[in-house]
Design a protein around this motif. Structure first.
Motif, mmCIF file in Angstrom:
data_model
loop_
_atom_site.group_PDB
_atom_site.id
_atom_site.type_symbol
_atom_site.label_atom_id
_atom_site.label_comp_id
_atom_site.label_asym_id
_atom_site.label_seq_id
_atom_site.Cartn_x
_atom_site.Cartn_y
_atom_site.Cartn_z
ATOM 1 N N LEU A 9 0.835 -1.200 0.000
ATOM 2 C CA LEU A 9 0.000 0.000 0.000
ATOM 3 C C LEU A 9 0.873 1.255 0.000
ATOM 4 C CD1 LEU A 9 -2.879 1.266 0.295
ATOM 5 C CD2 LEU A 9 -2.429 1.258 2.746
ATOM 6 N N PHE A 10 1.877 1.300 0.875
ATOM 7 C CA PHE A 10 2.773 2.456 0.922
ATOM 8 C C PHE A 10 3.599 2.575 -0.362
ATOM 9 C CE2 PHE A 10 2.236 2.494 5.634
ATOM 10 C CZ PHE A 10 1.841 3.821 5.730
ATOM 11 N N TYR A 11 3.989 1.456 -0.947
ATOM 12 C CA TYR A 11 4.676 1.462 -2.233
ATOM 13 C C TYR A 11 3.779 2.156 -3.264
ATOM 14 C CZ TYR A 11 6.808 -0.336 -6.540
ATOM 15 O OH TYR A 11 7.398 -0.449 -7.778
ATOM 16 N N GLY A 12 2.504 1.781 -3.267
ATOM 17 C CA GLY A 12 1.544 2.383 -4.195
ATOM 18 C C GLY A 12 1.388 3.876 -3.972
ATOM 19 N N VAL A 13 1.381 4.306 -2.713
ATOM 20 C CA VAL A 13 1.294 5.738 -2.411
ATOM 21 C C VAL A 13 2.483 6.463 -3.033
ATOM 22 C CG1 VAL A 13 1.468 7.439 -0.538
ATOM 23 C CG2 VAL A 13 -0.091 5.513 -0.313
ATOM 24 N N GLY A 14 3.670 5.922 -2.851
ATOM 25 C CA GLY A 14 4.859 6.539 -3.435
ATOM 26 C C GLY A 14 4.810 6.561 -4.948
ATOM 27 N N LYS A 39 17.594 13.544 1.974
ATOM 28 C CA LYS A 39 18.603 12.644 2.539
ATOM 29 C C LYS A 39 18.085 11.207 2.549
ATOM 30 C CE LYS A 39 20.467 14.359 6.138
ATOM 31 N NZ LYS A 39 20.733 14.775 7.527
ATOM 32 N N ALA A 40 16.829 11.023 2.930
ATOM 33 C CA ALA A 40 16.236 9.680 2.934
ATOM 34 C C ALA A 40 16.183 9.103 1.524
ATOM 35 C CB ALA A 40 14.837 9.723 3.537
ATOM 36 N N GLU A 41 15.861 9.955 0.574
ATOM 37 C CA GLU A 41 15.796 9.491 -0.817
ATOM 38 C C GLU A 41 17.180 9.102 -1.338
ATOM 39 O OE1 GLU A 41 14.139 11.114 -5.054
ATOM 40 O OE2 GLU A 41 13.336 11.969 -3.217
ATOM 41 N N ARG A 42 18.188 9.908 -1.010
ATOM 42 C CA ARG A 42 19.556 9.555 -1.417
ATOM 43 C C ARG A 42 19.973 8.240 -0.762
ATOM 44 N NH1 ARG A 42 20.373 15.045 -0.630
ATOM 45 N NH2 ARG A 42 21.310 14.685 1.410
ATOM 46 N N TRP A 43 19.619 8.050 0.495
ATOM 47 C CA TRP A 43 19.952 6.822 1.214
ATOM 48 C C TRP A 43 19.301 5.632 0.519
ATOM 49 C CZ3 TRP A 43 17.411 3.106 4.252
ATOM 50 C CH2 TRP A 43 18.239 2.339 5.055
ATOM 51 N N PHE A 44 18.045 5.804 0.099
ATOM 52 C CA PHE A 44 17.367 4.713 -0.600
ATOM 53 C C PHE A 44 18.048 4.420 -1.936
ATOM 54 C CE2 PHE A 44 14.453 3.004 -3.702
ATOM 55 C CZ PHE A 44 14.063 1.849 -3.067
ATOM 56 N N ARG A 45 18.395 5.464 -2.684
ATOM 57 C CA ARG A 45 19.052 5.247 -3.975
ATOM 58 C C ARG A 45 20.384 4.512 -3.805
ATOM 59 N NH1 ARG A 45 18.780 10.865 -5.912
ATOM 60 N NH2 ARG A 45 16.586 11.198 -6.204
ATOM 61 N N ARG A 46 21.070 4.817 -2.728
ATOM 62 C CA ARG A 46 22.371 4.186 -2.493
ATOM 63 C C ARG A 46 22.232 2.726 -2.077
ATOM 64 N NH1 ARG A 46 27.141 6.231 1.583
ATOM 65 N NH2 ARG A 46 28.629 4.636 0.971
ATOM 66 N N TYR A 47 21.248 2.437 -1.213
ATOM 67 C CA TYR A 47 21.133 1.088 -0.646
ATOM 68 C C TYR A 47 19.922 0.311 -1.154
ATOM 69 C CZ TYR A 47 24.668 2.846 2.526
ATOM 70 O OH TYR A 47 25.809 3.384 3.041
ATOM 71 N N LEU A 64 7.914 3.170 6.267
ATOM 72 C CA LEU A 64 8.259 4.311 5.430
ATOM 73 C C LEU A 64 9.193 3.985 4.270
ATOM 74 C CD1 LEU A 64 8.626 7.049 8.174
ATOM 75 C CD2 LEU A 64 6.639 6.495 6.755
ATOM 76 N N ILE A 65 9.971 2.934 4.365
ATOM 77 C CA ILE A 65 10.919 2.596 3.297
ATOM 78 C C ILE A 65 10.182 2.240 2.004
ATOM 79 C CG2 ILE A 65 11.174 0.122 3.778
ATOM 80 C CD1 ILE A 65 13.961 2.626 2.814
ATOM 81 N N SER A 66 8.914 1.862 2.120
ATOM 82 C CA SER A 66 8.125 1.493 0.943
ATOM 83 C C SER A 66 7.827 2.691 0.047
ATOM 84 C CB SER A 66 6.806 0.858 1.384
ATOM 85 O OG SER A 66 7.059 -0.267 2.175
ATOM 86 N N ILE A 67 7.724 3.874 0.623
ATOM 87 C CA ILE A 67 7.368 5.060 -0.169
ATOM 88 C C ILE A 67 8.460 5.401 -1.185
ATOM 89 C CG2 ILE A 67 6.845 7.536 -0.051
ATOM 90 C CD1 ILE A 67 5.377 6.908 2.609
ATOM 91 N N PRO A 68 9.737 5.539 -0.770
ATOM 92 C CA PRO A 68 10.747 5.809 -1.804
ATOM 93 C C PRO A 68 10.899 4.658 -2.795
ATOM 94 C CG PRO A 68 11.777 5.639 0.363
ATOM 95 C CD PRO A 68 10.305 5.611 0.569
ATOM 96 N N ALA A 69 10.623 3.430 -2.351
ATOM 97 C CA ALA A 69 10.675 2.301 -3.294
ATOM 98 C C ALA A 69 9.635 2.501 -4.389
ATOM 99 C CB ALA A 69 10.437 0.985 -2.560
ATOM 100 N N GLY A 70 8.464 2.980 -4.027
ATOM 101 C CA GLY A 70 7.418 3.262 -5.016
ATOM 102 C C GLY A 70 7.760 4.449 -5.892
ATOM 103 N N ILE A 71 8.295 5.497 -5.282
ATOM 104 C CA ILE A 71 8.690 6.686 -6.053
ATOM 105 C C ILE A 71 9.732 6.319 -7.096
ATOM 106 C CG2 ILE A 71 9.934 8.885 -5.900
ATOM 107 C CD1 ILE A 71 8.522 9.336 -3.199
#
Length: 145
Positions: A9-14, A39-47, A64-71
């Protein structure tokens, strides 16, 4: 299953909201700095994939990690597989702990109460410090502007 469905669901929101709308919402939220979102988005892109897997085992990050994954449009099948694996490990640890402690849970319970109070005190102190830091930073910005 609930962990995976909630994450999806959070992935879909993103995915639906996208980067700019999520940033616009973050700008309106009190005590949220857009720099922290970046910063959170850069962290997600890196890892990326590791962030999704290990994020399932970190309390606030779990959702919360699901949102940048969806974005970032991480492939859904990989996202769901990593989410399932991370959630399965995390939940299995607690199920097995309950199973093996079984009748002896009362022994752990007395120490858990002390640990729980220490964790709550630590969280309260951290949140107080965090809010104070945000307020000071905003006041400094408004003086400079």
């Amino acid at each position: 299953m609930g962990s995976v469905l909630g994450a999806w669901l959070f992935y879909g929101v993103g995915a639906v909201m996208g980067r700019e709308r999520m940033r616009a919402i973050a700008r309106r939220l009190p005590l949220v700095d857009i720099e922290d979102v970046d910063k959170a988005e850069r962290w997600f892109r890196r890892y990326g994939y590791s962030a999704v897997f290990f994020g399932r085992m970190i309390p606030l990050s779990r959702s919360l990690i699901s949102i940048p994954a969806g974005i970032e449009r991480m492939p859904v099948w990989k996202f769901l597989l990593l989410t399932l694996a991370g959630s399965l490990i995390w939940n299995t640890v607690f199920v097995l702990a309950g199973f093996y402690l079984g009748e002896n849970w009362h022994v752990v319970e007395q120490y858990a109460g002390i640990l729980q109070k220490a964790v709550i005190a630590g969280v309260v102190l951290f949140v107080g410090w965090w809010v104070a830091a945000k307020v000071v930073r905003r006041r400094r910005r408004s003086v400079v502007s």
